[in-house]
Design an enzyme around this catalytic site. Structure first.
Site, PDB file in Angstrom:
ATOM      1  N   CYS A   8     -15.742 -29.351  45.171  1.00  0.00           N
ATOM      2  CA  CYS A   8     -15.225 -28.500  46.244  1.00  0.00           C
ATOM      3  C   CYS A   8     -16.670 -28.066  46.583  1.00  0.00           C
ATOM      4  CB  CYS A   8     -14.353 -27.426  46.020  1.00  0.00           C
ATOM      5  SG  CYS A   8     -14.029 -26.214  47.459  1.00  0.00           S
ATOM      6  N   CYS A  17       0.889  -1.211  -0.052  1.00  0.00           N
ATOM      7  CA  CYS A  17       0.033  -0.046   0.008  1.00  0.00           C
ATOM      8  C   CYS A  17       0.958   1.228   0.066  1.00  0.00           C
ATOM      9  CB  CYS A  17      -0.872  -0.023   1.095  1.00  0.00           C
ATOM     10  SG  CYS A  17      -1.805   1.537   1.361  1.00  0.00           S
ATOM     11  N   CYS A  52      -6.263 -33.377  39.538  1.00  0.00           N
ATOM     12  CA  CYS A  52      -7.208 -33.050  40.723  1.00  0.00           C
ATOM     13  C   CYS A  52      -7.367 -31.614  40.874  1.00  0.00           C
ATOM     14  CB  CYS A  52      -7.262 -33.953  41.859  1.00  0.00           C
ATOM     15  SG  CYS A  52      -5.621 -33.447  42.703  1.00  0.00           S
TER      16      CYS A  52
END
Length: 568
Positions: A323, A236, A289
């Site tokens: 949890c 450009c 975990c």
């Protein structure tokens, strides 16, 4: 069908591809093919630059009645603008001379002096060992050599070299430089002079491709900023980035900055990690975990879900993979803001990834298409000519198809940057954009498939094939159809999708386009902003245009030879 092909395609094929086998001109072919060869720029080689520079110097020297060295000095100070030099000189010659350091008479007069004291080393020398600029300040040849050589090796600032005397502004011209310094320094100075002609001149620019030594001059007032250099790089003119039509320079700058910035890294960290409750270092959980242990020296043990200390967890809180505390707190709204931020980051990252992957994929496809085009020009066309017993001039439709593929890949790539910055609240524009983009991409894939896969059958053939003429018609037709799709897409994006308002109101052109595309097999994805003139009405005495794919069919045909749709 051959008659149809000849009447529709041969006229522009012959005009556009008289030099198409020159592989060094691939980008110029692409540009000329898609813009009708209305070229608004000129590529300058080193010899062209030097010739233009010499012409400007000679013109100024002749008009102002000064030496070529003086003309060069004046032009450098006025950024090589002949017009500015003429205007300034005839408005106030004395002021121009004072500004650029052209003195009409010496400041220091030397009558019959045989020996001079150098103003730098303060040694006494005979007249033959002394040189002066137009001001007359005497310096020995050795000091001049050191002064000029040091200035040249310091960079382009040597082009504005003045007398060593701090109180003097007399210019040191190229005549003294050629007289006093080594051949290596002369070449450096000449190189700086040529480069200044491009870098200081607003009408010219260097091609930004690595290692390219070509320059480009562009016609003032031309609307299209795309430039294709002889090195095959397209850029450009306005922002010096890779050619990006139809996307504007501002969008390109934002997209490139986003691709290189740390914003998406931070989004990824926010979406896929949590900070250690103790040291705040981000931690990613990719398996296992909920029991997390921070890296040394922190070594803090905590629960991934509630971020509480792990020593308070156990079977009563849900064990290693759940949890209860987190679930209870979440129901009470404790984690709403955190989860909201995490979800926003994740969505932002997924959206960016969607557009970036498709942007990069089309870039890779374009590079591969360029390689295939080069292979086609240098090897396959000759092979196909021998196999099918046809002159290479009759196989231009294949190169034409590949040129279209290369350019369409570039356009399609930048539409994904455009789509990323299209505001989400402008639902109608977004829907219209995706519609046009989808149709263009679908057409391109069909063309690419035909040019790459179906052509391979004829490249591998042992001899002439009767199906080759049918292939010619199909590939030429797909090329024309794909060009129409991308012209519609480019035109719509350059107009800011003004055919569709933000409130969902379509202009008459957009509405007629969608109605014309209503027969598409792939529901909801028609053929873009197909102009009303491309409907199924007869386009000439011998042709009719399909309203579904815009292919120009013979008047006698009742179904489209491209998409098999019935004529309406």
């Amino acid at each position: 069908m051959d008659e149809c092909y000849n009447s529709v395609f041969n006229a522009y094929a012959v005009a556009c591809y008289s030099i198409f086998f020159l592989s060094d001109y691939i980008s110029l072919l692409i540009y000329g093919y898609l813009s009708g060869f209305q070229q608004n720029f000129t590529i300058l080689k080193e010899s062209d630059i030097q010739q233009r520079q010499e012409d400007d110097i000679n013109r100024v020297a002749a008009v102002l009645s000064i030496s070529r060295v003086s003309a060069s000095i004046v032009l450098r100070n006025y950024n090589w603008s002949v017009t500015k030099v003429h205007d300034a000189w005839f408005a106030d010659e004395d002021q121009v001379r004072k500004t650029v350091g052209l003195l009409e008479k010496p400041v220091v007069q030397h009558s019959n002096t045989r020996e001079f004291t150098c103003g730098i080393c303060f040694e006494t020398y005979p007249r033959a060992r002394i040189e002066t600029a137009s001001c007359g300040h005497p310096y020995c040849i050795s000091c001049w050599e050191g002064y000029i050589s040091t200035s040249i090796n310091d960079g382009p600032g040597c082009l504005m070299l003045r007398c060593p005397d701090p109180t003097c502004g007399a210019a040191v011209g190229q005549d003294m430089i050629n007289l006093l310094v080594s051949d290596e320094d002369k070449e450096k100075y000449a190189c700086y002079l040529r480069r200044s002609y491009i870098e200081d001149n607003k009408k010219t620019k260097w091609c930004p491709a690595p290692g390219c030594e070509y320059a480009v001059t562009r016609d003032a007032g031309s609307g299209n900023y795309d430039v294709s250099c002889l090195c095959s790089y397209s850029f450009c003119w306005n922002c010096i980035e890779e050619a990006h039509r139809p996307v504007d320079c501002g969008t390109v700058a934002k997209w490139i900055l986003k691709n290189s910035a740390e914003s998406e890294n931070m989004n990824w960290i926010l979406a896929n990690s949590k900070p250690c409750p103790k040291c705040k270092r981000p931690i990613e959980k990719n398996q296992g975990c909920m029991h997390m242990t921070c890296t040394p020296p922190c070594k803090y043990e905590f629960c991934w879900l509630c971020l509480g200390v792990w020593s308070d967890h156990g079977e009563r809180t849900g064990g290693f993979y759940a949890c209860n505390r987190y679930e209870t707190a979440k129901q009470e709204g404790v984690y709403d803001e955190t989860e909201r931020r995490r979800e926003m980051a994740k969505n932002s990252l997924e959206r960016y990834t969607h557009y970036y992957e498709r942007w990069a994929s089309n870039q890779s496809s374009r590079q591969k298409a360029l390689s295939d085009l080069h292979q086609m020009q240098t090897v396959n066309i000759g092979k196909l000519s021998d196999t099918q017993c046809q002159p290479e001039s009759q196989l231009k439709f294949i190169t034409e198809a590949w040129l279209q593929i290369v350019e369409c890949r570039r356009v399609l790539k930048w539409t994904y940057a455009y789509g990323y910055y299209l505001p989400d609240h402008e639902h109608a524009k977004k829907q219209f954009f995706e519609y046009l983009q989808g149709e263009a991409e679908s057409g391109l894939e069909r063309l690419h498939q035909c040019a790459e896969k179906e052509l391979q059958v004829f490249l591998n053939a042992e001899g002439p094939s009767i199906e080759f003429n049918d292939f010619r018609t199909k590939l030429a037709g797909l090329t024309s159809v794909t060009r129409n799709y991308f012209e519609n897409l480019v035109r719509a994006l350059e107009k800011g999708l003004s055919d569709v308002g933000s409130n969902g109101a379509n202009s008459s052109e957009a509405t007629s386009s969608k109605n014309a595309a209503g027969g598409s097999k792939r529901g909801g994805r028609g053929k873009g902003t197909i102009r009303a003139s491309m409907s199924s009405k007869t386009t000439s005495d011998n042709l009719w245009s399909c309203e579904h794919c815009t292919y120009a069919n013979a008047k006698s045909a009742t179904t489209c030879q491209m998409c098999n749709q019935q004529r309406r």
